[in-house]
Design a protein around this motif. Structure first.
Motif, mmCIF file in Angstrom:
data_model
loop_
_atom_site.group_PDB
_atom_site.id
_atom_site.type_symbol
_atom_site.label_atom_id
_atom_site.label_comp_id
_atom_site.label_asym_id
_atom_site.label_seq_id
_atom_site.Cartn_x
_atom_site.Cartn_y
_atom_site.Cartn_z
ATOM 1 N N GLY A 14 -18.930 4.876 -6.745
ATOM 2 C CA GLY A 14 -19.678 5.780 -5.880
ATOM 3 C C GLY A 14 -20.235 6.995 -6.578
ATOM 4 N N GLY A 15 -19.828 7.203 -7.834
ATOM 5 C CA GLY A 15 -20.246 8.403 -8.531
ATOM 6 C C GLY A 15 -19.555 9.647 -7.999
ATOM 7 N N PHE A 16 -18.364 9.440 -7.397
ATOM 8 C CA PHE A 16 -17.582 10.549 -6.861
ATOM 9 C C PHE A 16 -16.572 10.991 -7.911
ATOM 10 C CE2 PHE A 16 -17.792 7.421 -3.186
ATOM 11 C CZ PHE A 16 -18.927 7.970 -2.612
ATOM 12 N N PRO A 17 -16.340 12.289 -8.067
ATOM 13 C CA PRO A 17 -15.263 12.694 -8.979
ATOM 14 C C PRO A 17 -13.900 12.344 -8.360
ATOM 15 C CG PRO A 17 -16.161 14.618 -7.864
ATOM 16 C CD PRO A 17 -17.014 13.444 -7.462
ATOM 17 N N ALA A 18 -12.970 12.012 -9.196
ATOM 18 C CA ALA A 18 -11.576 11.820 -8.785
ATOM 19 C C ALA A 18 -10.752 12.513 -9.861
ATOM 20 C CB ALA A 18 -11.227 10.346 -8.652
ATOM 21 N N ASP A 19 -10.757 13.840 -9.804
ATOM 22 C CA ASP A 19 -10.160 14.644 -10.859
ATOM 23 C C ASP A 19 -8.650 14.498 -10.937
ATOM 24 O OD1 ASP A 19 -12.663 16.027 -11.772
ATOM 25 O OD2 ASP A 19 -12.661 16.556 -9.656
ATOM 26 N N LYS A 20 -8.041 14.227 -9.818
ATOM 27 C CA LYS A 20 -6.586 14.038 -9.791
ATOM 28 C C LYS A 20 -6.264 13.060 -8.667
ATOM 29 C CE LYS A 20 -2.441 16.798 -10.291
ATOM 30 N NZ LYS A 20 -1.893 18.145 -10.327
ATOM 31 N N ILE A 21 -5.473 12.047 -8.988
ATOM 32 C CA ILE A 21 -5.016 11.061 -8.005
ATOM 33 C C ILE A 21 -3.495 11.075 -8.064
ATOM 34 C CG2 ILE A 21 -5.023 8.645 -7.280
ATOM 35 C CD1 ILE A 21 -7.641 8.326 -8.947
ATOM 36 N N ALA A 48 0.835 -1.200 0.000
ATOM 37 C CA ALA A 48 0.000 0.000 0.000
ATOM 38 C C ALA A 48 0.871 1.252 0.000
ATOM 39 C CB ALA A 48 -0.921 -0.005 1.208
ATOM 40 N N SER A 49 0.410 2.242 -0.740
ATOM 41 C CA SER A 49 1.023 3.564 -0.762
ATOM 42 C C SER A 49 -0.046 4.561 -0.366
ATOM 43 C CB SER A 49 1.537 3.892 -2.168
ATOM 44 O OG SER A 49 2.556 3.005 -2.547
ATOM 45 N N GLN A 50 0.382 5.762 -0.043
ATOM 46 C CA GLN A 50 -0.568 6.807 0.294
ATOM 47 C C GLN A 50 -0.828 7.658 -0.945
ATOM 48 O OE1 GLN A 50 0.477 9.825 3.334
ATOM 49 N NE2 GLN A 50 -1.303 9.034 4.439
ATOM 50 N N TYR A 51 -2.088 8.039 -1.133
ATOM 51 C CA TYR A 51 -2.504 8.851 -2.277
ATOM 52 C C TYR A 51 -3.346 10.022 -1.803
ATOM 53 C CZ TYR A 51 -1.095 4.975 -5.284
ATOM 54 O OH TYR A 51 -0.365 4.007 -5.929
ATOM 55 N N ILE A 52 -3.270 11.123 -2.554
ATOM 56 C CA ILE A 52 -4.131 12.277 -2.353
ATOM 57 C C ILE A 52 -5.054 12.340 -3.565
ATOM 58 C CG2 ILE A 52 -4.280 14.788 -2.023
ATOM 59 C CD1 ILE A 52 -2.718 13.426 0.223
ATOM 60 N N ILE A 53 -6.358 12.462 -3.313
ATOM 61 C CA ILE A 53 -7.336 12.568 -4.388
ATOM 62 C C ILE A 53 -7.954 13.951 -4.330
ATOM 63 C CG2 ILE A 53 -9.465 11.648 -5.378
ATOM 64 C CD1 ILE A 53 -7.639 9.495 -2.978
ATOM 65 N N GLU A 54 -7.929 14.647 -5.454
ATOM 66 C CA GLU A 54 -8.578 15.952 -5.560
ATOM 67 C C GLU A 54 -9.928 15.740 -6.236
ATOM 68 O OE1 GLU A 54 -6.817 20.090 -6.766
ATOM 69 O OE2 GLU A 54 -7.451 19.037 -8.594
ATOM 70 N N ARG A 55 -10.977 16.153 -5.552
ATOM 71 C CA ARG A 55 -12.336 16.002 -6.074
ATOM 72 C C ARG A 55 -12.955 17.387 -6.219
ATOM 73 N NH1 ARG A 55 -13.314 10.514 -5.143
ATOM 74 N NH2 ARG A 55 -12.329 9.625 -3.300
ATOM 75 N N ASN A 56 -13.263 17.791 -7.439
ATOM 76 C CA ASN A 56 -13.927 19.072 -7.674
ATOM 77 C C ASN A 56 -15.421 18.890 -7.418
ATOM 78 O OD1 ASN A 56 -11.743 20.834 -8.572
ATOM 79 N ND2 ASN A 56 -11.556 19.373 -10.241
ATOM 80 N N ILE A 57 -15.906 19.545 -6.380
ATOM 81 C CA ILE A 57 -17.309 19.460 -5.981
ATOM 82 C C ILE A 57 -17.789 20.875 -5.685
ATOM 83 C CG2 ILE A 57 -18.953 18.485 -4.330
ATOM 84 C CD1 ILE A 57 -16.937 16.197 -3.879
ATOM 85 N N PRO A 58 -18.385 21.527 -6.689
ATOM 86 C CA PRO A 58 -18.849 22.899 -6.462
ATOM 87 C C PRO A 58 -19.753 22.987 -5.230
ATOM 88 C CG PRO A 58 -19.008 22.324 -8.781
ATOM 89 C CD PRO A 58 -18.666 21.058 -8.033
ATOM 90 N N GLY A 59 -19.482 23.971 -4.385
ATOM 91 C CA GLY A 59 -20.271 24.169 -3.173
ATOM 92 C C GLY A 59 -19.932 23.217 -2.047
#
Length: 112
Positions: free
Chosen positions: A91-98, A22-33
Motif C-alpha cells: 500500500g505504500g504505507f509506513p509501518a515504522d513499528k509493529i 491470529a494475534s493482535q498487533y499495534i502498528i505505529e505509522r509516522n505520517i507528518p500532518g
C-alpha cells in the motif's frame, strides 16, 4: 467417520490446518500532518488499505486506527508481523513499528 475424514482433507488442502493463530498487533505509522488529513483523504487511504487486505486473505484484519499528531496507530489481527509488513509495502504505507499485543488492561483490571 467419513465426514470427519472429508473435513480434515478439505482443511489440509485449503491450508486451514496449518494456519498460524491470529494475534493482535499495534502498528505505529509516522505520517507528518496526519491530524490535518481531510475526511476525503482518510477515506481514500482506508479504501486502499481494505482493497489490499482483501487481496491478502482473511487471516489479516484491520480492527481500527487512531489518528494523532503526526502518526497513525493501527490495530490489526494477523498470524505474524510479516503479513502486516507486506500489507504496508503493497500500500505504500509506513509501518515504522509493529508490536504484538501481550495483554490488555483497563479500568476493569483494577476491580476485585
Amino acid at each position: 467417520m467419513r465426514t470427519v475424514t472429508l473435513i480434515l482433507a478439505l482443511m489440509m488442502t485449503s491450508g486451514l490446518a496449518f494456519a498460524e493463530p491470529a494475534s493482535q498487533y499495534i502498528i505505529e505509522r509516522n505520517i507528518p500532518g496526519a491530524e490535518k488529513m481531510t475526511p476525503a483523504e482518510l477515506k481514500a487511504i482506508s479504501q486502499k488499505s481494505r482493497a489490499i487486505l482483501e487481496s491478502l486473505g482473511p487471516e489479516i484484519q484491520w480492527q481500527q486506527s487512531y489518528v494523532t499528531e503526526g502518526k497513525f496507530y493501527c490495530v490489526y489481527t494477523a498470524p505474524n508481523k510479516e503479513i502486516i509488513a507486506k500489507h504496508a509495502k503493497m500500500g505504500g504505507f509506513p509501518a515504522d513499528k509493529i508490536v504484538k499485543v501481550s495483554g490488555v488492561i483497563g479500568p476493569q483490571t483494577a476491580e476485585d
